[in-house]
Write an enzyme that holds these catalytic residues in place. Structure first.
Site, PDB file in Angstrom:
ATOM      1  CG  ASP A   1     -12.485  -6.503   5.695  1.00 51.15           C
ATOM      2  OD1 ASP A   1     -12.407  -6.275   6.659  1.00 51.15           O
ATOM      3  OD2 ASP A   1     -12.305  -5.885   4.149  1.00 51.15           O
TER       4      ASP A   1
ATOM      5  CE1 TYR B   1      -3.154  -3.038   0.082  1.00 50.33           C
ATOM      6  CE2 TYR B   1      -3.949  -2.017   2.520  1.00 50.33           C
ATOM      7  CZ  TYR B   1      -4.486  -3.031   1.154  1.00 50.33           C
ATOM      8  OH  TYR B   1      -4.723  -3.802   1.893  1.00 50.33           O
TER       9      TYR B   1
ATOM     10  CG  ASP C   1      -2.815 -19.638  -1.167  1.00 47.67           C
ATOM     11  OD1 ASP C   1      -1.096 -19.695  -0.061  1.00 47.67           O
ATOM     12  OD2 ASP C   1      -2.164 -20.190  -2.687  1.00 47.67           O
TER      13      ASP C   1
ATOM     14  CG  ASP D   1      -7.838  -4.295   3.726  1.00 47.62           C
ATOM     15  OD1 ASP D   1      -8.744  -4.010   3.824  1.00 47.62           O
ATOM     16  OD2 ASP D   1      -7.291  -3.543   2.656  1.00 47.62           O
TER      17      ASP D   1
ATOM     18  CE  LYS E   1       0.871 -17.032  -2.811  1.00 48.24           C
ATOM     19  NZ  LYS E   1       0.108 -19.195  -3.069  1.00 48.24           N
TER      20      LYS E   1
END
Length: 166
Positions: free
Chosen positions: A155, A43, A127, A151, A94
């Site tokens: 959620d 970000y 994942d 993020d 990852k």
């Protein structure tokens, strides 16, 4: 102010068990803390932008960047929280395809081994972590991860409780 971490609890209160989209036996007693790094990563990484290529096509790009000190401080935060809970931290990355999160994993291991030997540290690719959140969410106690992964995962975890606001 050192506001580099976002604490995202996902707690299922018994009165709201029916609001979850998962079966009650999967989410009953759910209490997860996701520790999301908040000031770095993709970000905020540079360079970033949209450019025109030689063939006239436009290309968007962002840069995933973390320095060791950024990883160390968020892992320490997760460990401090875990010390007051079940002493388990799952570091989500990852590392199989992203060198930045390969460094993340290496630093997480070093911090835990050197400073928090009583913490049980595990690692999971993002994942798989997303899949595991909806398959068997109670396997997690404290999760620590990058800005973008946090993020998304926080959620998803919030919806396990029936509402993103819970």
């Amino acid at each position: 102010m050192q506001l580099f971490g976002n604490l995202r609890p996902a707690i299922l209160y018994p009165q709201l068990a029916g609001a979850s989209s998962l079966r009650p036996e999967i989410v009953a007693g759910l209490d997860i803390m996701i520790v999301r790094e908040l000031t770095g990563g993709i970000y905020f990484g540079q360079p970033r932008g949209i450019r025109e290529l030689d063939d006239g096509q436009r290309q968007g790009f962002n840069t995933l960047v973390y320095a060791e000190h950024e990883i160390e401080r968020i892992v320490r935060s997760a460990c401090e929280i875990a010390m007051k809970r079940d002493k388990r931290v799952c570091s989500v990355d990852k590392a199989n395809v992203l060198e930045c999160t390969e460094l993340w994993r290496e630093v997480a291991i070093r911090v835990v081994e050197d400073e928090y030997p009583e913490i049980e540290l595990s690692h999971m690719y993002v994942d798989n972590a997303a899949m595991q959140l909806v398959k068997w969410p109670k396997q997690f106690d404290v999760m620590v991860t990058t800005n973008m992964f946090g993020d998304i995962l926080s959620d998803a975890a919030a919806m396990l409780t029936g509402s993103i606001g819970m």
